[in-house]
Design a protein around this motif. Structure first.
Motif, mmCIF file in Angstrom:
data_model
loop_
_atom_site.group_PDB
_atom_site.id
_atom_site.type_symbol
_atom_site.label_atom_id
_atom_site.label_comp_id
_atom_site.label_asym_id
_atom_site.label_seq_id
_atom_site.Cartn_x
_atom_site.Cartn_y
_atom_site.Cartn_z
ATOM 1 N N VAL A 49 50.171 41.467 51.719
ATOM 2 C CA VAL A 49 50.419 42.236 50.500
ATOM 3 C C VAL A 49 49.349 43.314 50.360
ATOM 4 O O VAL A 49 48.181 43.019 50.108
ATOM 5 C CB VAL A 49 50.416 41.326 49.252
ATOM 6 N N ASP A 51 48.768 47.772 49.275
ATOM 7 C CA ASP A 51 49.307 48.970 48.635
ATOM 8 C C ASP A 51 48.787 50.195 49.375
ATOM 9 O O ASP A 51 47.640 50.208 49.858
ATOM 10 C CB ASP A 51 48.879 49.010 47.160
ATOM 11 N N PHE A 69 44.474 43.414 47.427
ATOM 12 C CA PHE A 69 44.414 42.812 46.103
ATOM 13 C C PHE A 69 43.382 41.690 46.000
ATOM 14 O O PHE A 69 43.227 41.102 44.937
ATOM 15 C CB PHE A 69 45.803 42.321 45.703
ATOM 16 N N LEU A 122 50.666 43.071 41.178
ATOM 17 C CA LEU A 122 51.169 43.174 42.553
ATOM 18 C C LEU A 122 52.376 44.101 42.584
ATOM 19 O O LEU A 122 53.086 44.246 41.568
ATOM 20 C CB LEU A 122 51.582 41.793 43.084
ATOM 21 N N ARG A 150 43.758 44.702 39.784
ATOM 22 C CA ARG A 150 43.379 43.291 39.841
ATOM 23 C C ARG A 150 42.936 42.826 38.452
ATOM 24 O O ARG A 150 42.684 43.623 37.575
ATOM 25 C CB ARG A 150 42.244 43.091 40.839
#
Length: 464
Positions: A49, A51, A69, A122, A150
């Motif tokens: 995961v 970005d 994250f 997320l 976060r």
């Protein structure tokens, strides 16, 4: 030496194409290797995961940029790229997604759209909330202004999804989640919506609490419209319960002697105190208008329309609110209907007969007191009397056969006189009317049944 130069000048041009071909082959081979390493590096990150992920390859060196994250997630992603076969060096340009302190998420609704703002933990949460808003709000534009960050509290997705369900119950407003504290402001879309939101908030995940709840209920509105063309009285809006509902419809049926009552009322909580006690007399005032609208919004009553004659307009304006419970406000915007054309006595009699065939002047049982429900009918009779100003009219009182004849005779006379008194108070000359009581001597039907007796108890207007 000269011979050597002549010989070299012959083979040198042939080297140039070889060099070009070699360069193309080398470049093509390198490009293929770089594309393969980029594809395998991306494949190694497919379950990670991240970005804003970006992979670029120069030879066998990989530049890897992304927002992670968590620190563990970031290090794991870099290690996954380093482990790709053929990669010589990883240029690590990864960083952590910024942390939000406090972590704030919001959903705001106006007339045309819902805007999702603040932070989401997320990309999957961001997408889930956007799709949930579109699905639950059916056709309302959803604007996504959420920023990844976060620091979200535990069970954020569950809390935010439950709050999204509540934004659908608002006409306008905003719900804000600050860490695990919820604040709500706005107006419910329907009556009962405020209470429904409060009930749903009891199901917030453990650890979440309500910091502020300023959701207001919409106005409690009851409306009645009298349409002289369709000859209808249309009731819309809300009533507190089925008993009040039935009572208001029954009152409308008594007060509006010729109109068909169209009942579109719905029961709902939130009625102001004294609701029925204000609406019933307000309906009585509306019944005296030729055409008109009654709007009851919370504790405010507004009546507008045309009275049938001048004196009625003044009576309605002055009388509205006298029977209302304490604390109720009212406003009457009553004008006067243009006077109808005069008619001869024969037509006048026909009009009287037609009106009284649709409704009866009613009295308190055994008394000569006219009940308020008859005001609309009497105003219509007065309007007709004004159209034949030179006619003299007998007001004839009749009773059923119950009781002693002398008592019935006296009662019929008093009731006829009560009607004349009402007409005179409306501004008509007393000399035009003659009250006569006939007791039970002129029945229209047999007195053996209650229906027959009801027909016999009547007031007639007889043009002379």
């Amino acid at each position: 030496m000269h011979g050597l130069f002549k010989w070299s000048s012959k083979w040198w041009p042939g080297v140039i194409p070889l060099v070009v071909f070699w360069g193309i082959a080398a470049w093509t081979s390198t490009a293929t290797v770089e594309a393969d390493l980029a594809a395998r590096s991306n494949a190694a990150l497919k379950d990670t995961v991240l970005d804003k992920r970006r992979i670029s390859v120069d030879g066998r060196d990989v530049t890897f940029a992304a927002n992670a994250f968590s620190e563990d997630g970031r290090l794991s992603a870099v290690a996954s790229v380093e482990a790709v076969p053929g990669v010589r060096l990883v240029n690590d340009e990864t960083r952590l997604v910024p942390e939000a302190k406090p972590f704030v998420w919001s959903a705001e609704r106006d007339v045309v759209r819902v805007t999702l703002g603040g932070n989401a933990p997320l990309p999957s949460s961001k997408g889930k909330l956007t799709e949930a808003a579109k699905a639950s709000l059916g056709g309302v534009e959803v604007v996504d202004q959420m920023v990844l960050a976060r620091g979200a509290p535990s069970r954020f997705d569950a809390a935010a999804l439950l709050l999204l369900d509540q934004i659908g119950k608002l006409k306008e407003g905003k719900i804000t989640l600050t860490d695990n504290k919820v604040a709500l402001v706005g107006m419910a879309r329907e009556l009962g919506g405020r209470e429904a939101v409060a009930a749903a908030l009891k199901n917030l995940p453990e650890g979440y609490s309500i910091a502020a709840n300023d959701i207001k209920a919409p106005p409690y509105v009851f409306q009645a419209y009298k349409d002289p063309v369709a000859v209808t009285l249309t009731l819309t809006g809300y009533v507190p319960d089925n008993n009040v509902h039935a009572a208001l419809v029954a009152a409308a049926g008594r007060k509006f002697f010729s109109e068909k009552v169209v009942d579109n009322l719905k029961a709902s909580i939130g009625a102001p105190s004294g609701f029925a006690a204000a609406v019933v007399p307000a309906l009585g005032a509306l019944s005296r208008l030729s055409t008109g609208t009654l709007v009851v919004s919370d504790r405010e009553v507004k009546l507008s329309g045309d009275a049938l004659y001048d004196a009625a307009a003044g009576q309605i304006r002055d009388g509205l609110g006298k029977d209302f419970p304490q604390g109720w406000q009212y406003k009457a915007e009553v004008t006067v209907k243009p006077a109808a054309a005069p008619v001869d006595p024969t037509v006048c009699q026909q009009l009287f007969s037609e009106i009284l065939s649709k409704g009866k002047i009613r009295f308190e049982s055994g008394k000569a007191d006219i009940v308020p429900d008859s005001a609309g009918l009497l105003d219509r009779l007065i309007e007709t009397a004004l159209r034949c100003p030179n006619a003299t009219i007998e007001i004839a009182g009749h009773t059923d056969s119950d009781g002693e004849e002398a008592a019935n005779q006296a009662l019929s006379e008093r009731r006829a006189q009560a009607v004349v008194d009402y007409l005179v108070r409306a501004g008509l000359p007393a000399s035009r009317f003659t009250p006569i009581g006939y007791g039970s001597a002129q029945p229209l039907a047999g007195n053996e049944s209650e229906d027959g007796k009801a027909q016999n108890r009547r007031i007639e207007f007889v043009v002379k």
